[in-house]
Each structure stands twice: as structure tokens, then as C-alpha cells.
Design a protein around this motif. Structure first.
Motif, PDB file in Angstrom:
ATOM      1  N   ARG A 130       0.821  -1.209   0.000  1.00  0.00           N
ATOM      2  CA  ARG A 130       0.000   0.000   0.000  1.00  0.00           C
ATOM      3  C   ARG A 130       0.855   1.260   0.000  1.00  0.00           C
ATOM      4  NH1 ARG A 130      -4.516  -1.763   4.452  1.00  0.00           N
ATOM      5  NH2 ARG A 130      -5.712  -3.088   3.026  1.00  0.00           N
ATOM      6  N   ALA A 131       2.028   1.163   0.589  1.00  0.00           N
ATOM      7  CA  ALA A 131       2.867   2.352   0.722  1.00  0.00           C
ATOM      8  C   ALA A 131       3.587   2.691  -0.571  1.00  0.00           C
ATOM      9  CB  ALA A 131       3.871   2.152   1.851  1.00  0.00           C
ATOM     10  N   THR A 132       3.478   1.860  -1.586  1.00  0.00           N
ATOM     11  CA  THR A 132       4.197   2.149  -2.824  1.00  0.00           C
ATOM     12  C   THR A 132       3.642   3.367  -3.529  1.00  0.00           C
ATOM     13  OG1 THR A 132       2.801   0.534  -3.900  1.00  0.00           O
ATOM     14  CG2 THR A 132       5.052  -0.153  -3.360  1.00  0.00           C
ATOM     15  N   SER A 133       2.314   3.464  -3.553  1.00  0.00           N
ATOM     16  CA  SER A 133       1.762   4.610  -4.270  1.00  0.00           C
ATOM     17  C   SER A 133       1.274   5.641  -3.260  1.00  0.00           C
ATOM     18  CB  SER A 133       0.616   4.137  -5.161  1.00  0.00           C
ATOM     19  OG  SER A 133      -0.285   3.372  -4.399  1.00  0.00           O
ATOM     20  N   PRO A 134       1.497   6.890  -3.542  1.00  0.00           N
ATOM     21  CA  PRO A 134       1.034   7.911  -2.608  1.00  0.00           C
ATOM     22  C   PRO A 134      -0.499   7.889  -2.536  1.00  0.00           C
ATOM     23  CG  PRO A 134       2.155   8.897  -4.514  1.00  0.00           C
ATOM     24  CD  PRO A 134       2.130   7.436  -4.735  1.00  0.00           C
TER      25      PRO A 134
END
Lengths: 941, 295
Positions: free
Chosen positions: B289-293
Motif C-alpha cells: 500500500r505504501a508504494t503509491s502515494p
């Protein structure tokens, strides 16, 4: 100054005094008499009390009434006009009826209100969204697929403005004009509007409230009992102990061994034993009085299981010891059989205690009449037994008591024994006032008989070619503190313990033992549920040993026409087992797209290989009717009225299963009238004749037949009357669409009734039906007059990391003889599977050293909608000659194969053989880890 | 059986509520959703009270709003709202997921996060999520109001540091996400026996490329109070997320956690086994989840 609260309910504004401690459900039910809102648990678990507050569904049983001050509420009564008919109901109410989502009806207001709130927020919900919304709204009849389909249909109707589309439900292959076709329940409209009355919904002038002081110790002698402080409490009308019993001291269904009240110096055998009963002006005062009763006990060592109970040094709980009954089945020579066997397998299985958890807790209201009689309002599976037992306790002739059976919120075998009927009657007799005794959920769980926990050893011998040659079973059944129906239940467990197979040599022994656990008695499946888990697991184990496909192994040995059962009965007709098996195989291949040889192989989910799927299979059979030589009778009255309406009456029980629909359809068929013209009256010992117990899947058969023959006799009486009057041959009379045609002249049935009366003939017939004779166990011949057969396949997904088990699909084929009521059958199948699934995966009534641990619904988990698999139901019709239109029972056999099918599927998926219920995910993980450790060791060495 | 309460008060402001605590007949208990407290009172697990102080109408406690770089969640906001509120979904996904698993929909319409935390159970779903999200709690009394780190509210299983007759839990404050951070909540149920969740886990992390910039891991029940796996966090903070570092973190977690056997629910061994998969799953999802802002 008293505090006032103002709330708007269903558009009406009420300003009421605030009552400390009052929950919203009580305010609605007791003060506004809006009794459509039900209380199933009182502990925020079941959802039956759901109402809508300011647009959101909440549980009113745990919602302080004062919090509702200033708020706007909607209850089930507010969804449609009070006089609504099917056409003018809210689409949700219509859809619940049309889709067969309504059975006992007790959960329905909660289901509909929860669904209503969902559709307000989301007019086009997916199945998953419906399941999420109904997660904790329990239906013990288990009609979750129907509920889901009903909500989808209602949503569509609401969105489009079109009428609710009815389901496409196939008619029976043997359908008549009415029978075997799609028809709605006669009691359905009132159940979806909240106007249906269950016992706790009734009030009587001057009614007192009762509470029972229970021992709460599992084994003791009552040393001292002091009720003086309870009696002194203002508002208490009576406190009774064993000394006050006017009549017999015990009750029971077969054996009178259950004390109505345990007296000083007498033995207490389980925590639920009653030692005193109180009647008071309010339930709160009655409870307070119970708290003031002082009791002292001489505690005794506790017998916790049936094996311990049989040891010679165990304390003896009853005058005849701890053995209720040693049950024996003998066929052939089992030693010779094992000598002939190529492969012998032996394994011990354990099944758990389970509770019916019907959503309506027991309630009895006894009303003394000025003429000296007593009326008892209650939900009961055996009204005439209640009458007998209450009369015995009062020391009265039976006729002085009238049982007025009310709608029941489920029974499943758990409302066959006396609950509060006698206690309420004793208190009503003592006070001269009506007395209500309502159990809360905890008391219900503590007191009523359960399913027998059973230890079953199976030893099985087979030839290499797959022929079973010998089967030996040994059962230890825990019947708890009192006999209830223990002897009968364990007899059924024993006779069914070798499965629906023809085996030349069988020996079965069962020891039904008394212990200090809650009593065990009837529970859907009646012992066969336990036996089937053991034998169907063993069948798969043996098939593996033999290297034969487990279904083929069953086909080789399956009972068929001409087979001899283990009790020596020759099956002459109606054995649809092979067709059930074959139809399930077909469906399994069809829905899974797998070839038959791949069905039972493990299939890891490609994107998540720790999830492994497989199918599992099990077969079952179950007797219809009491059997064993017991006279199996039911009586019914059919009466024609001058308005052209008919009524059929029998004191058989409607507990949700749909008997009233069956009776209506059968009578409508015989007299060629639309079913709406037939009203049904059940469970009233003054107004309706004895239909016998509602047990053993017998009512469609026996009361169905009684209704049919009564209707037929009435038709003959009408024919004779009209033939005489109009001087025509009886053959020239024609019954059609509610009319009788005499030559070209058409008479309405109302006119016929008037003509009969004018000729001095009563348009009313009573028929006592007696089912074909049976013989006791051991006597050979027919032990039962019919058997139903079933096969089920379950597809599971096992999480090999956590041990979690999901049931994805269940395919069920049931040989029911013939379908009378397709919509009711669907409910019995769905509900049976859900109960079997609960038995496999979630339900365990835990008793430790005689103390009940699962004394709340929060701790006793019945399956909800989220656990519901896709259910595919296949109907097989091998008619029974003597059955009504060929029908036999369905209520139990639909539930029996589910548990072993799931257990076998788990083995097929991950290789873990479960031999103890419920299936424990932690145990699955432990066994998988052990096996992994073992294979590592093997690799290293 | 006496009534569950004599006096039922529904103050509209925090000041009124605190004043009522001073003057109302004692014993007194604050009541939020009441789905635990009322049952505890009915079933004798909570000592009897005379006054129930219903805080669900207190304005300060029912707010849900952005305050600077913080998300403020009133203690009396029904958890159902937290499962769908866009601010919460965007900034506190673990909390959304936890709240969606609390009881059933009807209960969630009245149950509150404040009640979940005040009950002080070591595995309450909402509590575990808040702990991973770095929540602070606002506690008010007549003396004034103070902010405390969430973990300071817990003394032991079912024992809260709040004074039940003098202090109120007003709300929670969580840092808003900044772009490279995300959270996740997962749990394992056991439907048999007494039917309770047996283990839950929440992870919040900040991702910088392939490295874990910062992380908080909460697990319940893994101690007498809601548990932060601080040693596992140490193993991962400033490290790339690799099989090796995850393995080290798992080892650290197992060493630090104190799993217990709960009769009829789960053995300590089973929990030690489960936590590995549960932690890995939760961590992986938060990481992805943290990959895309956030949008």
C-alpha cells in the motif's frame, strides 16, 4: 419529578415516563405492545431485536430506552399497514415470503429490518454486501440462501417499481393440482409483519411472572432450603418447593425420572435442577426473590462422561444405576465376518454436546379458569404430552388441562420435553392468577436437553473387491442427568451406526449412561447425526485402505430395494440411495468442471497455494416415524363451513418446518379447492385431535395422511349427500376449483355445507391414521415403515497455515419419496445443511465438571450467513406406497451427511483425519506440523 | 435484581459531562455504545452503578475532523462511521479495517472507539489499530485536559488507567499520512468453542524506496496490555525489506511477545505459530500500500 422521554415510533409520537434500567426492546414490547421486535438472546448476539433508530439498525435489547429520547424509530410493524395483504406488503416482506425465507419466523423481523436499513443506504447491494450487513443476524432455521435471494429480489423491485419476481422453483415430478407445487405458508403474512404472536407476546389480566431457583451445582443432596426471605418480599405471590407438589413428583417423556422440584434430602443431578419456584408481580421481583432463597448442599463427586458412569465404582445417580439402557443390534455372525475380511479397520470417534439454540427461548403461560380448568399457552412439539404431564403434576385428570400451542420460534427436538409448563401451572394453581414463565437465553441453555455427546468405536471388515462383510460398533451415549428421550435417541444411533449399507454381519452395542451433565434428548437427527459422522468417516478410511474410490465403495454396499438392514428389515420399496449418490456425483463434476477421478484430490489455490481445496462425500439414511413397534398415530379433523372455507385441525406441532403448509395443500388437493380456502389449526388440545409428537421426521407422513384421509372422507360424505339429494350417481359429481358440479349444476362449497346441515349431516370428519405396523428392535421384520436417504458432497478450503476451514459448496440429494411443499422442502434442506455445518465447525456446548461454560449465545456459536456455502439441492423422489402422495420425511436426513462430508473433504484436502467434533483448526495445524516435522526427520535420516 | 441504573444522564458538552461526574449519584460509569458495559453489568462482571453517563451526545466527543496535520476522532463516534468515513479510509486504513471487524453491523452503529480503548482489553481490534497508527488520547477531567500516548492508558487486562468516575476519554489524534506511509490490520478467528478472535495485528510503516523508513507493529493478545513489537520495529527501521530482515524481525517479535494460552480459545503455541503468518501478511500488505502515494 419523574423524567419523561419522547420518541417517534413508526410515525407516532410517544411521551413516556423514563424507567430506570429499561432497554428499548422492553419499552417497545411491554409499553407500546409492539411485539414484532423479538428478544432471542438479550445479549447482543442474535439480531432478532433489530430496530432502526435515526436510520441505522441497532440491537434494541441492549439499547437503553432513555437513549432513544428525541429519536425516530422504525420497527417491523411500521413497514406496512396493519391490515396489509400479500399484495400491499413492503417488497422486502413480500420477497421473504415468496422466497421461502420465512420458516419459524422468529428472526424475521430482525432480518427484514436489517435488510431494510441496508437497502436505504445501498439500493443495489451485491451478495457480499448483503452478507456483511446480515453478519450477526442469526437464523437457526438456517434459511440464509433464501434470505439472500429475497433481499436481492426486493432490491430489484424497489429499484424498478415492478412487483417482486418470484423464484423459479421446480414442481414435484409427481405434482397434483396443488400438492407438489409452489405455494406460500398460511402463517407467512403475520410473520413478516410482526403481528405473529409467540407465547411471550401474550399478556393476561392480572398476570404474574415466575422464576425458577436452580441448584447450579451438578451433583449434591439438598441439605437445607429456606424460602422465608423470598416469601417476605413485597410483590411475591407464591414460593413453592417440593413439599407443595399436589400431584406426581416427576416428569419425563418415556421414563418419569425428572423431579419437578428437588426436595430437601433428595439428589440433585445437574445444575439446572429446580429447587423452588416463585411467582411475583414483576419478573424483577421474582428474580430478586430467587436470590433471597437460601440453599445448602452436600456436594457429591461429579460424573462427567458416560465411560466413567459405567465404571463399577461410580456413584449411582438413579435407583436403577447409571445405565439407562444397553441397546443391541445383531445380524449374522460378526466374528465369522471379520475372519472372512481382507482388510479390517478400527477407529474411535467422539461427538460433542450441542444445543438446539432455537431463537425463541422457552415460555409458558398458565391461566387458571373459573371453571376449575387450566390453560397452558406454550410452544411445544408434543401438546398432548404436555397436557398429560401437567395434569399428572397437578394431580388432575388430563381433560382438566388445555394446551394452547402458540407459534414456535424453532424447536429442532429441543421443545419435546417439559420446560416451564408444569412450574407455571403449579404457580397459577397456587395463586389463582395467570403466570408467565419465560426463560432467558442463559436458562434455556442451562436447562433443556441437548444432543447426546457420543463415543463411537467402529470396526469394519471388507473384502478386497470392496464388499463390506462385517461391522462392529460400540457406542457410549451421555444422556446426562435424566432420561428424556435418551433411550430412543441412542437406539436410533445404534441401529444406524453401520450406515446405509447392506452388511452381512453386524454387531452393535450401545450404553446410554446417566451423568451429571445437562440431560440429552431429541435433536434433529436423533442420534443418527453422531452415528453418521463415525461410520461415514470410517467408510472413507476403508476406501483408502482398499484403494477404491470412496463413492464406488459406497455404491457397492449401498442399501437398495431387496436389501436386508442390520435390524433384519427387508427394504421392499422407496430406496433412492443410489440415485442420490449418482446425482451428487454428476452435480459435483458439473459445478467443479473436474473429471470424477479428480474430485477428491487436493487442489491448491493457484494464487495462494497455502489454501487447499477438495471435495468430500457422505451418505445417510434416517427412519421416518417412531418405529420399533410403537403405535404411530395421528388424528385430524377437516371441517367445511357455510362460507365455503375449510379448516384442517390436528395437535401436531408447527415449529417452522412447514407442517401447516403440508396439511393445507393436502386437504386442498383432496377437495379440489384453492389452498387459500383451507385454514389450519394446530397444537390445541381442546380444539384439535392428537397428532402425536413432532419428532422423527414423521408429521408429513402421519398427520399428512390423517389430513388426507379426513379430507377424503369429507369428500365422500359430500358426495353421498349430494348424490342422494339430487338423485345422481356419485360418479357424476365433479369437484373442481372450489365447486361441486352435479350434472350441469354448480354448487359452492358453502352451499354444500348448508345443504348437509339441512339434511342433518355434519360437514366435519375426524380421521385417525395409523401408520403401518412396525416391530421392536431384535424382533426382526420392519422396524420402520419408511426410510429417507441422502447423499451430500462438500467442497472445503483449508488454510494450511492457520487451520481455518471454509465450506465453499454443498451439494445435497435427498430422497424424500415425493415433494408435497417445494418451498418448505428448500428451507429444510438449507437449514439442515447449516445445522450440519455448525455441528462440524462451530458448535460445542462445553460442560466442565458439570458446570456449563457455554451459558450464553456469545459463547455458543451457531453459524451465521457468512459461513453459508453455496447450496445445490437435488430432489430425488422414490415414493412410499403408504405415504401421502408417496412422501416420507425430510427434516432430519437433510442435516445428517453434512458433518462427515466436511470431515472427509478436509482429509482429502490436507490429509488430516478428524475424529472429534467440532473440527478444531488448531488441531489441524498441530497435525500438519507434526507431519511436516516427521517428513523432515525422514529426509535427514 | 435491582435496575441496572437509577440515573441516566445525557450531557451535551464535555463541561456538562465532567460536572455531572462530580454531582451525580455514585457509583457512576461513563457509557458510550454500552455493548460491553451493559452486558457486563447485566451479567455481574461489572460492579453495580447508580448513574450511567451517556457520552454519545457530547459534542466534543462526537467530532471527526482534520486538525492541522492530525486526524481527530471523537471517542464517542460510532465505529460504523469509521469504516466508511473518507478521512479515516485515506489516513487510517488499519483502523477502518479493524472497525469493520468489530462485532456485527448493528453493534457497530452504537459501539465506539472510546469504549473499545477504555475496556483495556489486550486484543481489542480498534485499540491494536490505534496503537500501530501512533495515536494519542485526550483525557479530560475537571482539572483540565491532557494528551497521552495511547499505551499509557493500559494497566493490565481489562484495567484502564482512566479514573472511571473522574476522567473521560475525549478523543484520539492520529498523524495524517504524508505520502509514503500506509497501514493494515488483519486478524484470525476461531469459530469453535467460545468463538472469539484469537490474534490480531496492525502495521503502519513509512516506505522510502526499498527501505522501511519507520514502522510500528501492534499485536494482540501478546502481553497483558496491548502490545507494540518494538524490537521487531528496531530490526526493520532503516533497513531494506528483505527475507532476512523480516526473518530477524519475526524472531525479535517472538522473543519479545508474551503469548498466553487462553482456555478454549487458543494455546500459546498456536498463537506463536499464527503470528508469523499474520505478521508477514499484514506487513506485506502495508508495504504494498505504501508504494503509491494516497490519492
Amino acid at each position: 419529578m419523574t423524567k419523561q422521554i419522547t420518541l417517534t415510533v413508526n410515525g407516532n409520537v410517544y411521551t413516556l415516563e423514563a424507567v430506570p434500567g429499561e432497554m428499548l426492546a422492553m419499552l417497545l414490547r411491554e409499553r407500546l405492545r409492539l411485539t414484532g421486535t423479538k428478544i432471542g438472546c438479550g445479549e447482543a448476539e442474535c439480531g432478532a431485536c433489530t430496530v432502526i433508530v435515526d436510520g441505522e439498525p441497532v440491537l434494541s435489547c441492549i439499547y437503553p430506552a432513555e437513549r432513544a429520547d428525541g429519536k425516530t424509530l422504525l420497527t417491523i410493524e411500521g413497514l406496512s399497514a396493519p391490515s396489509a395483504s400479500l399484495d400491499t406488503l413492503h417488497p422486502l416482506q413480500q420477497a421473504f415470503l415468496l422466497y421461502g425465507a420465512v420458516q419459524c419466523g422468529f428472526c424475521i423481523p430482525g432480518q427484514i429490518m436489517t435488510a431494510y436499513a441496508l437497502l436505504q443506504h445501498n439500493p443495489d447491494p451485491t451478495r457480499d454486501q448483503i452478507r456483511a450487513a446480515l453478519k450477526d443476524t442469526l437464523c437457526r432455521c438456517g434459511g440464509y440462501p433464501s434470505i439472500e435471494n429475497a433481499i436481492l429480489a426486493a432490491a430489484e423491485a424497489l429499484r424498478t417499481g415492478r412487483p417482486v419476481q418470484p423464484p423459479a422453483l421446480p414442481a414435484s415430478s409427481r405434482a397434483g393440482q396443488v400438492v407438489g407445487r409452489f405455494h406460500l405458508r398460511p402463517d407467512g403474512v403475520e410473520k413478516v409483519t410482526g403481528h405473529a404472536k409467540y407465547t411471550d407476546d401474550l399478556v393476561f389480566e392480572g398476570m404474574l411472572h415466575a422464576k425458577v431457583k436452580r441448584a447450579m451445582v451438578p451433583h449434591a443432596f439438598l441439605r437445607r432450603l429456606d424460602i422465608s426471605r423470598a416469601k417476605a418480599l413485597p410483590g411475591v405471590a407464591a414460593v413453592l418447593t417440593a413439599e407443595d407438589l399436589p400431584g406426581e413428583k416427576t416428569h419425563g417423556l418415556v421414563t418419569y425420572d425428572w423431579p419437578i422440584l428437588v426436595g430437601v434430602g433428595e439428589r440433585i443431578r445437574y445444575v439446572g435442577d429446580a429447587i423452588a419456584i416463585v411467582a411475583a408481580e414483576t419478573p424483577e421481583i421474582a428474580a430478586q426473590a430467587c436470590d433471597r432463597i437460601e440453599a445448602e448442599f452436600d456436594l457429591q463427586p461429579v460424573i462427567t462422561d458416560p465411560v466413567q458412569a459405567r465404571r463399577p465404582d461410580a456413584p449411582q445417580l438413579h435407583p436403577n444405576g447409571n445405565l439407562l439402557k444397553h441397546i443391541k443390534v445383531r445380524k449374522g455372525d460378526v466374528d465369522q465376518g471379520f475372519a472372512e475380511a481382507d482388510v479390517i479397520l478400527e477407529h474411535v470417534f467422539h461427538t460433542q454436546m450441542t444445543d438446539h439454540a432455537f431463537l425463541e427461548p422457552e415460555c409458558s403461560i398458565a391461566v387458571p379458569l373459573p371453571n376449575g380448568r387450566m390453560e397452558i399457552y406454550c410452544g411445544t412439539q408434543i401438546p398432548y404430552q404436555d397436557r398429560l404431564q401437567a395434569a399428572r403434576a397437578l394431580g388432575w385428570p388430563e381433560e382438566r388441562v388445555r394446551i394452547v400451542g402458540q407459534l414456535m420460534g424453532g424447536g429442532f427436538g429441543g421443545k419435546e420435553d417439559i420446560a416451564g409448563q408444569i412450574h407455571a401451572a403449579l404457580l397459577a394453581h397456587a395463586t389463582g392468577r395467570p403466570v408467565k414463565l419465560l426463560f432467558d437465553r442463559r436458562e434455556s441453555l442451562l436447562v433443556h436437553p441437548k444432543r447426546h455427546p457420543t463415543q463411537i468405536r467402529v470396526k469394519m471388515g471388507a473384502k478386497r473387491d470392496g464388499r463390506l462383510v462385517a461391522c462392529e460398533t460400540e457406542l457410549y451415549g451421555d444422556t446426562g442427568a435424566y432420561a428424556s428421550l435418551g433411550e430412543k435417541v441412542m437406539t436410533r444411533a445404534t441401529t444406524h451406526s453401520a450406515g446405509p449399507y447392506e452388511i452381512p454381519h453386524v454387531r452393535s452395542d450401545c450404553y446410554a449412561m446417566y451423568t451429571n451433565n445437562p440431560p440429552a434428548g431429541a435433536f434433529r437427527g436423533f442420534g443418527v447425526t453422531q452415528a453418521a459422522f463415525a461410520i461415514e468417516s470410517a467408510m472413507d478410511m476403508m476406501a483408502e485402505r482398499l484403494g477404491i474410490d470412496p463413492i464406488e465403495f459406497r455404491r457397492i454396499n449401498a442399501l437398495r430395494v431387496g436389501s436386508v438392514t442390520n435390524t433384519g428389515q427387508v427394504l421392499r420399496e422407496s430406496v433412492g440411495l443410489l440415485e442420490c449418490i449418482d446425482r451428487v456425483i454428476q452435480a459435483m463434476c458439473q459445478v467443479s468442471g473436474l473429471p470424477r477421478r479428480e474430485l477428491f484430490k487436493p487442489r491448491p489455490v493457484p494464487e495462494a497455494p497455502h489454501l487447499v481445496r477438495a471435495w468430500g462425500f457422505a451418505a445417510a439414511y434416517k427412519n421416518t416415524g417412531l418405529g420399533g413397534g410403537a403405535p404411530d398415530k395421528a388424528s385430524a379433523d377437516v371441517e367445511l363451513y357455510e362460507d365455503g372455507m375449510l379448516q384442517v385441525r390436528s395437535s401436531s406441532a408447527e415449529m417452522g418446518q412447514g407442517l401447516v403448509t403440508v396439511m393445507r395443500l393436502i386437504v386442498a388437493e383432496e377437495l379440489a379447492v384453492p389452498p387459500e380456502r383451507v385454514s389450519v389449526l394446530v397444537m390445541d388440545t381442546d380444539l384439535a385431535p392428537n397428532g402425536g409428537p413432532t419428532t422423527a421426521s414423521r408429521q408429513t407422513f402421519v398427520t399428512g395422511n390423517a389430513s388426507r384421509y379426513a379430507a377424503r372422507a369429507l369428500r365422500e360424505a359430500i358426495t353421498a349427500t349430494l348424490a342422494e339429494k339430487y338423485d345422481v350417481w356419485p360418479e357424476h359429481l365433479r369437484f373442481e376449483n372450489g365447486m361441486v358440479y352435479v350434472n350441469d349444476h354448480a354448487l359452492g362449497l358453502g352451499e354444500v355445507a348448508r345443504e348437509m346441515k339441512a339434511m342433518g349431516k355434519l360437514p366435519r370428519v375426524r380421521y385417525e391414521y395409523e401408520a403401518p405396523k412396525t416391530h421392536p428392535l431384535g424382533a426382526g421384520g420392519d422396524m420402520h415403515f419408511a426410510f429417507s436417504f441422502a447423499a451430500q458432497a462438500a467442497e472445503v478450503e483449508v488454510n494450511t497455515r492457520t487451520g481455518e476451514v471454509r465450506v465453499l459448496r454443498v451439494i445435497a440429494a435427498n430422497d424424500v419419496g415425493a415433494v408435497i411443499n417445494p418451498l418448505g422442502l428448500q428451507g429444510q434442506v438449507e437449514g439442515g445443511i447449516m445445522m450440519g455445518l455448525g455441528n462440524a465447525l462451530t458448535e460445542e456446548f462445553i460442560v466442565e465438571n458439570g458446570q456449563v461454560i457455554t451459558d450464553r449465545l456469545a459463547r455458543y456459536r451457531v453459524p451465521g450467513i457468512l459461513l453459508t456455502p453455496e447450496i445445490i439441492s437435488i430432489v430425488v423422489e422414490h415414493p412410499v406406497e403408504a405415504g401421502p402422495h408417496g412422501a416420507k420425511g425430510i427434516g432430519e436426513v437433510s442435516s445428517i451427511p453434512t458433518t462427515p462430508a466436511i470431515a472427509n473433504a478436509i482429509y482429502n484436502a490436507v490429509g488430516v483425519r478428524v475424529d472429534r467434533l467440532p473440527i478444531d483448526q488448531e488441531e489441524i495445524v498441530r497435525r500438519l506440523k507434526e507431519r511436516a516435522a516427521l517428513s523432515e526427520q525422514t529426509l535427514e535420516s | 435484581m435491582t435496575p441496572l441504573w437509577d440515573t441516566y444522564l445525557r450531557p451535551k458538552t464535555l463541561a456538562e459531562a465532567l460536572q455531572a461526574m462530580l454531582t451525580a449519584p455514585k457509583p457512576l460509569a461513563p457509557l458510550a455504545g454500552g455493548t460491553d458495559l451493559l452486558l457486563d453489568l447485566q451479567q455481574g462482571r461489572h460492579p453495580p452503578v447508580r448513574t450511567l453517563l451517556d457520552v454519545t451526545s457530547v459534542a466534543e466527543m462526537t467530532r471527526l475532523e482534520r486538525r492541522g496535520d492530525q486526524l481527530y476522532i471523537g471517542a464517542a463516534v460510532p465505529v460504523a462511521r469509521l469504516t466508511r468515513d473518507p478521512l479515516v479510509v485515506a489516513h487510517a486504513r488499519a483502523l477502518t479495517e479493524a472497525c469493520a471487524l468489530i462485532a456485527g453491523p448493528q453493534v457497530r452503529n452504537v459501539a465506539t472507539l472510546g469504549g473499545n480503548v477504555a475496556h483495556a482489553l489486550p486484543a481489542a481490534d480498534g485499540t491494536i489499530a490505534l496503537l500501530a497508527l501512533g495515536a494519542e488520547a485526550e483525557v479530560a477531567s475537571l482539572e483540565g485536559s491532557r494528551w497521552v500516548p495511547l499505551r499509557e492508558l493500559f494497566l493490565g487486562p481489562g484495567r484502564s488507567a482512566l479514573h472511571p468516575e473522574r476522567e473521560l476519554l475525549v478523543g484520539f489524534s492520529l498523524p495524517l499520512l504524508e505520502g509514503n506511509d500506509a497501514s493494515c490490520f488483519r486478524r484470525v478467528m476461531r469459530p469453535q468453542g467460545v468463538a472469539l478472535p484469537i490474534l490480531n495485528c496492525a502495521v503502519w510503516l513509512v516506505r522510502r524506496g526499498d527501505e522501511v523508513d519507520d514502522i510500528r507493529i501492534a499485536i494482540g493478545p501478546a502481553d497483558a496490555v496491548p502490545f507494540r513489537a518494538t524490537q521487531a520495529e528496531e530490526c526493520l527501521r532503516g533497513q531494506p525489506l528483505t527475507d532476512t530482515t523480516v526473518q530477524q524481525a519475526t524472531q525479535a517479535l517472538l522473543e519479545q511477545a508474551r503469548f498466553r494460552t487462553s482456555p478454549r480459545r487458543a494455546s500459546a503455541d498456536y498463537r506463536r505459530h499464527l503470528v508469523i503468518f499474520l505478521f508477514h501478511d499484514t506487513l506485506r500488505i502495508a508495504w504494498e500500500r505504501a508504494t503509491s502515494p494516497p490519492s
